[in-house]
Design an enzyme around this catalytic site. Structure first.
Site, PDB file in Angstrom:
ATOM      1  N   ASP A 174       0.852  -1.199   0.000  1.00 11.27           N
ATOM      2  CA  ASP A 174       0.000   0.000   0.000  1.00 11.27           C
ATOM      3  C   ASP A 174       0.886   1.246   0.000  1.00 11.27           C
ATOM      4  O   ASP A 174       2.048   1.208   0.411  1.00 11.27           O
ATOM      5  CB  ASP A 174      -0.981   0.013   1.190  1.00 11.27           C
ATOM      6  N   GLU A 224      -0.044  -0.738   5.861  1.00 11.45           N
ATOM      7  CA  GLU A 224       1.046  -0.209   6.679  1.00 11.45           C
ATOM      8  C   GLU A 224       0.905   1.289   6.809  1.00 11.45           C
ATOM      9  O   GLU A 224       1.157   1.858   7.869  1.00 11.45           O
ATOM     10  CB  GLU A 224       2.403  -0.542   6.052  1.00 11.45           C
TER      11      GLU A 224
HETATM   12 ZN   LIG Z   1       6.832   2.131   4.196  1.00  6.05          ZN
END
Ligand SMILES: [Zn+2]
Length: 397
Positions: free
Chosen positions: A75, A140
């Site tokens: 992501d 994340e």
């Molecule tokens: Zn990162």
């Protein structure tokens, strides 16, 4: 078609618009790189009330130990002002030796290079004597609730265990080979609210100013320093990040004031000992502040952030020496072993196995025109490939 070319791998990944929480085709693309190499790939959906569903990926090559994990995320953060990009944020255009795109360094680039390194290793030596896995999250840069933590739990529940982990986040400040992260500081946040008595600014004896209270308390948090640093960590540092009174009238003493703070702490502390120190400082300042002579103690309460990050330091020599030696062999530079910077998903992985972090140069991460030097992709792939050989060599000793 094998994944030996990191530049091709990265351009495929950048063209997937995987802004958290969207998968954007990025995990599917990674699966297409890993499956032909012999990896067994699982796509793992994680859900939790009040947060977006997130897709993650776990892939393993081999069934025996020793077991090396590579961890990261596909992501990316939002592109910001798209018109301000010189090349499209999902274009993977190459100009002047730089590949442009969101995630180029943070951290699709690291994933592209590790996949290429594994593919080259297999091409030259066959599958490793042991196992390699990819633990890749799509969460994340977002709330990080349905990401690495749940994926680790999912994998551990089906019997996976690892001997070492490399996280491919960008760790180099200026040049490839600058810095390996071997630990991270902890992070703890809180909000203090001081309760006063509202009144007329001309009659302060009838009121109790919470502004005097909040200044006394925040000063006690900022001075003196918490420590002087340790062998592997810089000094712990507390920042007051906001002070809020929200009072619009200059002639009114308000009823309430609050302040929030964040402390990045080293291995002199854990979250509990640090909370105790902070409360002791606040209680002392509340009782004896020169800003409130002759007044009873400041009335305050404190609310701690829900999930403090714990400090950690990796001491596994086989892991650190394999990586550091690989960096030096390829770049001719001896990387600094560092614990600086913010937190990362390594803080969750360290509960399962020793973990270190090494990736690309971080200068443009999260910025408009995020980009990576194409030459760095080749160099990082060579470092990762050398690391893989050395680590399995060490682990076999
Ligand atoms: Zn990162």
């Amino acid at each position: 078609m094998t994944a030996t070319d990191p530049v091709a791998n990265l351009s495929t990944l950048i063209r997937c618009p995987s802004v958290t929480p969207a998968e954007g085709g990025a995990l599917a693309a990674l699966q297409s790189m890993l499956s032909p190499l012999g990896f067994a790939v699982d796509r793992v959906m994680a859900t939790e009330d009040g947060t977006p569903d997130i897709e993650n990926l776990y892939a393993r090559l081999g069934t025996d130990g020793p077991h090396l994990m590579f961890a990261g995320h596909t992501d990316v953060v939002p592109v910001g002002d798209e018109a301000a990009w010189t090349h499209g944020p999902f274009s993977a255009d190459i100009a002047d030796g730089q590949m442009y795109g969101r995630g180029a360094v943070d951290m699709k680039g690291g994933i592209a290079c590790f996949a290429a390194a594994v593919a080259r290793h297999i091409e030259k030596h066959g599958p490793p004597q042991g196992s390699i896995s990819f633990l890749i999250t799509g969460d994340e840069e977002g709330p990080a609730i349905n990401g690495t933590v749940k994926l680790l739990e999912w994998a551990a529940a089906k019997g996976e265990h690892w001997d070492a982990c490399l996280v491919g986040e960008p760790t180099n400040p200026d040049q490839l080979g600058d810095m390996i992260k071997i630990g991270r500081r902890g992070s703890l946040s809180g909000t203090i609210t001081v309760h006063g008595v509202q009144g007329h600014a001309a009659y302060p004896h009838l009121a109790d100013s919470p502004v005097r209270g909040i200044l006394a308390l925040t000063q006690a948090l900022m001075d003196p320093p918490f420590d002087g640093g340790t062998d592997n960590f810089q000094p712990s540092n507390l920042e007051v990040t906001t002070i809020d009174v929200a009072n619009k009238a200059v002639n009114v003493i308000p009823a309430r004031a609050s302040a929030s703070f964040n402390i990045r702490f080293n291995d002199s502390w854990d979250a509990d000992s640090l909370k105790a120190e902070i409360v002791a400082r606040l209680d002392h300042a509340a009782a004896e502040s020169p800003l409130r002579p002759g007044r009873p103690p400041v009335r305050y309460d404190i609310v701690w952030s829900e999930r403090p990050s714990h400090v950690f330091l990796t001491r596994n020599n086989a892991l650190i020496a394999s990586l550091s030696g690989a960096v030096e062999a390829v770049t001719g530079r001896e990387p600094k072993l560092s614990t600086t910077g913010g937190t990362s998903d390594a803080r969750f992985i360290k509960d399962h196995c020793p973990v270190v972090e090494f990736g690309l140069v971080g200068q443009t991460m999260h910025m408009v025109d995020e980009r990576v030097a194409v030459a760095d992709l080749e160099t990082l792939t060579q470092i990762y490939e050398t690391f893989i050989s050395r680590w399995f060599g060490h682990a076999a000793d």
